[in-house]
Enzyme design. Structure first.
Site, PDB file in Angstrom:
ATOM      1  N   GLN A  14      32.629 -12.818  62.313  1.00 19.47           N
ATOM      2  CA  GLN A  14      33.167 -11.916  61.274  1.00 19.47           C
ATOM      3  C   GLN A  14      34.531 -11.335  61.647  1.00 19.47           C
ATOM      4  OE1 GLN A  14      32.339 -11.051  58.187  1.00 19.47           O
ATOM      5  NE2 GLN A  14      30.528 -12.349  58.130  1.00 19.47           N
ATOM      6  N   SER A  70      33.539 -19.397  63.119  1.00 16.70           N
ATOM      7  CA  SER A  70      33.098 -20.287  62.038  1.00 16.70           C
ATOM      8  C   SER A  70      34.203 -20.429  60.993  1.00 16.70           C
ATOM      9  CB  SER A  70      31.834 -19.702  61.398  1.00 16.70           C
ATOM     10  OG  SER A  70      31.420 -20.501  60.322  1.00 16.70           O
ATOM     11  N   HIS A  91      34.180 -21.104  57.693  1.00 16.31           N
ATOM     12  CA  HIS A  91      34.121 -20.634  56.303  1.00 16.31           C
ATOM     13  C   HIS A  91      34.396 -19.146  56.137  1.00 16.31           C
ATOM     14  CE1 HIS A  91      29.832 -19.053  55.983  1.00 16.31           C
ATOM     15  NE2 HIS A  91      29.720 -19.768  57.076  1.00 16.31           N
ATOM     16  N   CYS A 146      22.298 -15.220  54.249  1.00 16.24           N
ATOM     17  CA  CYS A 146      21.244 -16.069  54.810  1.00 16.24           C
ATOM     18  C   CYS A 146      19.854 -15.523  54.556  1.00 16.24           C
ATOM     19  CB  CYS A 146      21.421 -16.192  56.323  1.00 16.24           C
ATOM     20  SG  CYS A 146      23.118 -16.364  56.814  1.00 16.24           S
TER      21      CYS A 146
HETATM   22  N1  PLP Z   1      27.403 -14.785  62.899  1.00 18.03           N
HETATM   23  C1  PLP Z   1      27.811 -13.933  61.956  1.00 18.03           C
HETATM   24  C2  PLP Z   1      28.199 -12.540  62.343  1.00 18.03           C
HETATM   25  C3  PLP Z   1      27.873 -14.335  60.614  1.00 18.03           C
HETATM   26  O1  PLP Z   1      28.277 -13.479  59.680  1.00 18.03           O
HETATM   27  C4  PLP Z   1      27.499 -15.664  60.290  1.00 18.03           C
HETATM   28  C5  PLP Z   1      27.524 -16.141  58.893  1.00 18.03           C
HETATM   29  O2  PLP Z   1      27.520 -15.420  57.961  1.00 18.03           O
HETATM   30  C6  PLP Z   1      27.086 -16.521  61.319  1.00 18.03           C
HETATM   31  C7  PLP Z   1      27.056 -16.057  62.609  1.00 18.03           C
HETATM   32  C8  PLP Z   1      26.644 -17.925  61.048  1.00 18.03           C
HETATM   33  O3  PLP Z   1      27.723 -18.763  60.789  1.00 18.03           O
HETATM   34  P1  PLP Z   1      27.515 -20.111  59.910  1.00 18.03           P
HETATM   35  O4  PLP Z   1      27.275 -19.653  58.499  1.00 18.03           O
HETATM   36  O5  PLP Z   1      28.787 -20.855  60.090  1.00 18.03           O
HETATM   37  O6  PLP Z   1      26.342 -20.826  60.468  1.00 18.03           O
END
Ligand code: PLP
Length: 352
Positions: free
Chosen positions: A157, A177, A179, A299
């Protein structure tokens, strides 16, 4: 996909060109992270995989030397669920408890570290509340306690939003990440210090020093590199801050709004509750007007937020909590529209 379609492991020219794209992307990402040697960047299928690799990989490398692992109660599920699994396997897990705004004190981390500790995994910015956690001092704490524990930072983030400077944080492992920085979904990366050995989660070929084997997704990786190159932290942060302040000032005019994010949280996230209105009711209402906001994390798909529960918010406040995230492409007009829609929703929607 259509021109540089070679397999980066192939020895012929098409393969060489694809490998070059991967190297370019690594360099672009390494530059943003202030990493000199880009060979310490390993591509994965996203932040989730990078977090899993970092945590399982460290614990499996160090489990003979200790049994204690430290994290927080507000990590993303791709960290939290790994710790829950390791706890079931017999590891002594410390979940540091945040304050109501999702903040953790340096002292809490320092006090938790002991001779039995093998891993500290703490996020840099929380995805639901935007709280910023004190990851910069942890490596120094480990040194002061003579601990050999590894430091993993989930910077998903914060990467591209505030400076994530590897030389300053000095992590052993750090997750990002694509996206979250306007790149494609399904690609992420793990920074792994050259000094550190972890046990891979996947076995296969020789790709990526065997740390993460498998043929690399060249188009996604190349796009990740381009989005990293386009990061402009200062300009975008000021813009997001303006949007956030405007939204918070506007919401003060609506009865029954409670702001859950702290005043010093990340400029890109505002979490607030709307008294008496279920989050999903408001999300659907806003969605019908072309405004897309979240409840908990994307998620968790509508389940009550563990993060908000663990910071100590009431059930009522959690049920009605919305998370608005800004991007560099949002405008003040977008915020006005959001404000008007929430105001109308608060008077028209059925209360629970
Ligand atoms: N860690 C945090 C703090 C996130 O906000 C997210 C996704 O929203 C992730 C890990 C996971 O990343 P990814 O969606 O690329 O698997």
């Amino acid at each position: 996909m259509s021109e540089i379609y070679g397999n980066p492991s192939s020895l012929h020219e098409k393969g060489y060109l694809a490998q070059k794209e991967i190297e370019k992307a690594k360099q672009k990402i390494a530059r943003v992270l202030n990493v000199n040697d880009e060979s310490q960047i390993y591509f994965t299928s996203g932040g989730t995989e990078a977090n899993n690799l970092a945590i399982f990989g460290s614990v499996n490398a160090l489990k003979k030397r200790g049994n204690k692992i430290i994290t927080t109660a507000i990590e993303h599920s791709s960290v939290y669920s790994v710790f829950k699994l390791l706890e079931k396997e017999g590891f002594n897990v410390v979940y540091l408890k945040p304050d109501i705004y999702g903040k953790i004190k340096e002292q809490q981390i320092f006090d938790a570290i002991d001779r039995n500790t093998i891993l500290v995994s703490i996020m840099m910015a929380n995805n639901e509340l935007g709280s910023i956690l004190p990851v910069k001092k942890i490596k120094e704490m480990l040194r002061r306690k003579n601990s050999f524990a590894l430091l993993h930072v989930d910077a998903v983030q914060s990467f591209g939003k505030i400076p994530v400077n590897v030389k300053e944080i000095n992590p052993d492992l750090l997750t990002i990440s694509a996206h979250k920085i306007h790149g494609p979904k399904g690609v992420g990366a793990l920074y792994k210090s050259k000094k550190v050995r972890i046990v891979p989660r996947i076995v296969g070929g020789e790709q990526q020093d065997k740390v993460r084997p498998g043929t690399e997704s060249v188009p996604l990786i190349a796009a990740f590199g381009v989005s990293a190159e386009e990061i402009n932290i200062e300009k975008n942060y000021l813009h997001a801050k303006k949007l956030k302040e405007y939204l918070i000032e506007s919401l003060a005019f609506i009865d029954g709004v409670e702001i859950n994010s702290g005043f010093d949280s990340l400029a890109y996230i505002v979490n607030f509750s709307l008294k008496g209105i279920k989050a999903e009711t408001m999300i659907n209402y806003l969605s019908s007007r072309g405004i897309y906001v979240s409840g908990g994390s994307a998620c968790s798909k509508g389940k009550k937020s563990r993060v908000l529960k663990n910071v100590g918010l009431s059930d009522e406040r959690i049920t009605s909590a919305l998370r608005v995230s800004f991007s560099k492409e949002n405008t003040l007009e977008d915020i006005s529209e959001l404000y008007k829609a929430i105001k109308e929703g608060m008077s028209n929607l059925v209360r629970y």
